[in-house]
Design a protein around this motif. Sequence first.
Motif, PDB file in Angstrom:
ATOM      1  N   TRP A   1      27.944   1.231  11.186  1.00 23.85           N
ATOM      2  CA  TRP A   1      29.192   0.972  10.529  1.00 23.85           C
ATOM      3  C   TRP A   1      29.860   2.113   9.495  1.00 23.85           C
ATOM      4  O   TRP A   1      28.904   2.757   8.962  1.00 23.85           O
ATOM      5  CB  TRP A   1      27.899   0.018   8.765  1.00 23.85           C
ATOM      6  CG  TRP A   1      28.940  -0.388   8.262  1.00 23.85           C
ATOM      7  CD1 TRP A   1      30.246  -0.191   7.244  1.00 23.85           C
ATOM      8  CD2 TRP A   1      29.273  -1.952   7.529  1.00 23.85           C
ATOM      9  NE1 TRP A   1      31.006  -1.461   6.270  1.00 23.85           N
ATOM     10  CE2 TRP A   1      30.604  -2.318   6.975  1.00 23.85           C
ATOM     11  CE3 TRP A   1      28.401  -3.241   8.504  1.00 23.85           C
ATOM     12  CZ2 TRP A   1      30.729  -3.521   7.001  1.00 23.85           C
ATOM     13  CZ3 TRP A   1      29.047  -4.354   7.898  1.00 23.85           C
ATOM     14  CH2 TRP A   1      29.969  -4.598   6.931  1.00 23.85           C
TER      15      TRP A   1
ATOM     16  N   ASP B   1      34.077   4.109   5.624  1.00 22.77           N
ATOM     17  CA  ASP B   1      35.076   3.923   4.900  1.00 22.77           C
ATOM     18  C   ASP B   1      35.526   2.243   4.941  1.00 22.77           C
ATOM     19  O   ASP B   1      35.925   1.687   4.640  1.00 22.77           O
ATOM     20  CB  ASP B   1      35.978   4.422   5.318  1.00 22.77           C
ATOM     21  CG  ASP B   1      36.706   4.409   7.116  1.00 22.77           C
ATOM     22  OD1 ASP B   1      35.842   3.549   7.555  1.00 22.77           O
ATOM     23  OD2 ASP B   1      37.604   4.858   7.153  1.00 22.77           O
ATOM     24  N   ARG B   2      34.123   1.249   5.011  1.00 21.13           N
ATOM     25  CA  ARG B   2      34.594  -0.608   5.225  1.00 21.13           C
ATOM     26  C   ARG B   2      33.753  -1.308   4.315  1.00 21.13           C
ATOM     27  O   ARG B   2      32.841  -0.738   4.765  1.00 21.13           O
ATOM     28  CB  ARG B   2      34.377  -0.325   7.439  1.00 21.13           C
ATOM     29  CG  ARG B   2      35.583   0.293   7.953  1.00 21.13           C
ATOM     30  CD  ARG B   2      36.931  -0.276   7.802  1.00 21.13           C
ATOM     31  NE  ARG B   2      37.141  -1.834   7.671  1.00 21.13           N
ATOM     32  CZ  ARG B   2      37.481  -2.583   8.610  1.00 21.13           C
ATOM     33  NH1 ARG B   2      37.795  -1.477  10.369  1.00 21.13           N
ATOM     34  NH2 ARG B   2      37.666  -3.949   8.351  1.00 21.13           N
TER      35      ARG B   2
ATOM     36  N   ASP C   1      34.791  -4.013   3.715  1.00 15.45           N
ATOM     37  CA  ASP C   1      35.968  -4.981   3.406  1.00 15.45           C
ATOM     38  C   ASP C   1      35.261  -6.457   4.909  1.00 15.45           C
ATOM     39  O   ASP C   1      36.584  -6.918   5.280  1.00 15.45           O
ATOM     40  CB  ASP C   1      37.412  -4.808   3.814  1.00 15.45           C
ATOM     41  CG  ASP C   1      37.363  -3.628   5.371  1.00 15.45           C
ATOM     42  OD1 ASP C   1      36.428  -3.096   5.889  1.00 15.45           O
ATOM     43  OD2 ASP C   1      39.154  -3.680   5.150  1.00 15.45           O
ATOM     44  N   VAL C   2      34.015  -6.149   5.352  1.00 10.41           N
ATOM     45  CA  VAL C   2      34.473  -6.737   6.850  1.00 10.41           C
ATOM     46  C   VAL C   2      32.910  -7.813   6.427  1.00 10.41           C
ATOM     47  O   VAL C   2      31.980  -6.865   5.741  1.00 10.41           O
ATOM     48  CB  VAL C   2      34.019  -6.213   7.770  1.00 10.41           C
ATOM     49  CG1 VAL C   2      33.489  -7.472   9.221  1.00 10.41           C
ATOM     50  CG2 VAL C   2      35.659  -5.950   8.108  1.00 10.41           C
TER      51      VAL C   2
ATOM     52  N   PRO D   1      37.201  -9.746   8.660  1.00  6.99           N
ATOM     53  CA  PRO D   1      38.096  -9.627   7.608  1.00  6.99           C
ATOM     54  C   PRO D   1      38.226 -10.051   6.399  1.00  6.99           C
ATOM     55  O   PRO D   1      38.818 -10.879   6.427  1.00  6.99           O
ATOM     56  CB  PRO D   1      39.578  -9.198   8.590  1.00  6.99           C
ATOM     57  CG  PRO D   1      39.267  -8.958  10.063  1.00  6.99           C
ATOM     58  CD  PRO D   1      37.947 -10.291   9.752  1.00  6.99           C
TER      59      PRO D   1
ATOM     60  N   ASP E   1      42.568  -3.646   2.318  1.00  7.54           N
ATOM     61  CA  ASP E   1      41.853  -4.334   3.121  1.00  7.54           C
ATOM     62  C   ASP E   1      42.065  -3.933   5.110  1.00  7.54           C
ATOM     63  O   ASP E   1      43.659  -4.110   4.363  1.00  7.54           O
ATOM     64  CB  ASP E   1      41.347  -5.306   2.546  1.00  7.54           C
ATOM     65  CG  ASP E   1      39.825  -5.419   1.619  1.00  7.54           C
ATOM     66  OD1 ASP E   1      39.607  -3.983   1.109  1.00  7.54           O
ATOM     67  OD2 ASP E   1      39.504  -6.628   1.228  1.00  7.54           O
TER      68      ASP E   1
ATOM     69  N   ILE F   1      35.541  -4.079  13.334  1.00  4.74           N
ATOM     70  CA  ILE F   1      34.762  -2.693  13.112  1.00  4.74           C
ATOM     71  C   ILE F   1      34.667  -2.831  14.242  1.00  4.74           C
ATOM     72  O   ILE F   1      34.118  -3.399  15.558  1.00  4.74           O
ATOM     73  CB  ILE F   1      33.552  -3.194  12.428  1.00  4.74           C
ATOM     74  CG1 ILE F   1      33.691  -2.768  11.472  1.00  4.74           C
ATOM     75  CG2 ILE F   1      32.743  -0.901  12.612  1.00  4.74           C
ATOM     76  CD1 ILE F   1      32.603  -3.476  10.023  1.00  4.74           C
TER      77      ILE F   1
END
Length: 80
Positions: free
Chosen positions: A42, A45-46, A48-49, A66, A73, A78
């Motif tokens: 993962w 920087d994510r 938003d999922v 998403p 966002d 990913i």
Amino acid sequence: MQAAHGVRRGLRGGSQQAWHHESIFKIARYLGEVTPAPPEDWPDDRHDVVWTFTREGPVWHFAQVPQMLMPGDLPYSISY
């Protein structure tokens, strides 16, 4: 992780599980057969999922959603 899985095994219907990003992919290992296989990493920087696991007979179906809740966002899942 095993304790959380044991609790979920007996549930019917939907449930929501929040987990630390560095370890979230490990949840799929406790479910058994998951298709398609989720990413093994993962990105830092994510945030938003949402990952979803839907049981279809003996197999779990994996999908990414998403969120698109905050400015910035990203509208895609990913990659793996």
